[in-house]
Design a protein around this motif. Structure first.
Motif, short mmCIF file in Angstrom:
data_model
loop_
_atom_site.label_atom_id
_atom_site.label_comp_id
_atom_site.label_asym_id
_atom_site.label_seq_id
_atom_site.Cartn_x
_atom_site.Cartn_y
_atom_site.Cartn_z
N GLU A 15 0.06 8.26 4.40
CA GLU A 15 1.17 7.63 3.68
C GLU A 15 2.34 7.28 4.59
O GLU A 15 3.10 6.35 4.30
N TYR A 17 2.27 5.71 7.20
CA TYR A 17 2.07 4.35 7.71
C TYR A 17 2.53 3.28 6.72
O TYR A 17 2.63 2.10 7.08
N MET A 18 2.82 3.67 5.47
CA MET A 18 3.28 2.69 4.47
C MET A 18 4.54 1.96 4.92
O MET A 18 4.74 0.81 4.58
N GLN A 20 5.15 0.66 7.60
CA GLN A 20 4.79 -0.53 8.37
C GLN A 20 4.65 -1.76 7.46
O GLN A 20 4.70 -2.89 7.94
N LEU A 21 4.48 -1.54 6.17
CA LEU A 21 4.31 -2.64 5.23
C LEU A 21 5.62 -3.05 4.57
O LEU A 21 5.64 -3.96 3.75
N THR A 31 0.15 -6.77 6.23
CA THR A 31 -0.40 -6.22 7.47
C THR A 31 0.66 -5.38 8.15
O THR A 31 1.85 -5.68 8.07
N GLY A 32 0.20 -4.33 8.81
CA GLY A 32 1.12 -3.48 9.56
C GLY A 32 1.07 -3.81 11.03
O GLY A 32 0.64 -4.90 11.43
N THR A 40 -3.43 0.84 7.48
CA THR A 40 -2.43 0.08 6.72
C THR A 40 -3.09 -0.96 5.83
O THR A 40 -2.61 -1.24 4.73
N LEU A 43 -4.14 1.00 2.86
CA LEU A 43 -2.96 1.34 2.05
C LEU A 43 -2.46 0.15 1.26
O LEU A 43 -2.03 0.29 0.11
N PHE A 44 -2.52 -1.05 1.85
CA PHE A 44 -2.12 -2.26 1.14
C PHE A 44 -3.02 -2.47 -0.07
O PHE A 44 -2.55 -2.72 -1.18
#
Length: 92
Positions: A15, A17-18, A20-21, A31-32, A40, A43-44
């Motif tokens: 989570e 890394y979210m 990055q979005l 995209t991250g 990512t 996650l998207f």
């Protein structure tokens, strides 16, 4: 786990890394950064799937074999095996 000849594993849904979005002009970017790109991407997708099993097949990296000079077909066998294992025979 292995499906066909392809090695598969459950990817961590980190989570952290979210962020990055995050986007300043949209609800979120699609995209991250290069760090954790497959994570990512998953996650998207997770943001748009509700109460449904889903999978993200990250085939971009191994899809091409420069040494052999052609496409590998990576992911196709796993996807075909999954469909066959999870489908029922059509009604007659």
């Amino acid at each position: 786990r292995q499906a066909g000849w392809e090695k598969l594993w459950r990817m961590p849904m980190e989570e952290a890394y979210m962020e990055q979005l995050d986007s300043s002009i949209a609800d979120m970017k699609n995209t991250g950064t290069r760090m954790g790109g497959a994570i990512t991407a998953a996650l998207f997708l997770k943001e748009y799937v509700d109460k449904m099993q889903w999978a993200h097949l990250d085939i971009a990296g191994p899809v091409w074999d420069d040494k052999q000079g052609g496409a590998t077909g990576f992911g196709a066998a796993a996807l075909a095996n999954w469909v066959l294992a999870n489908s029922s025979e059509p009604s007659k």
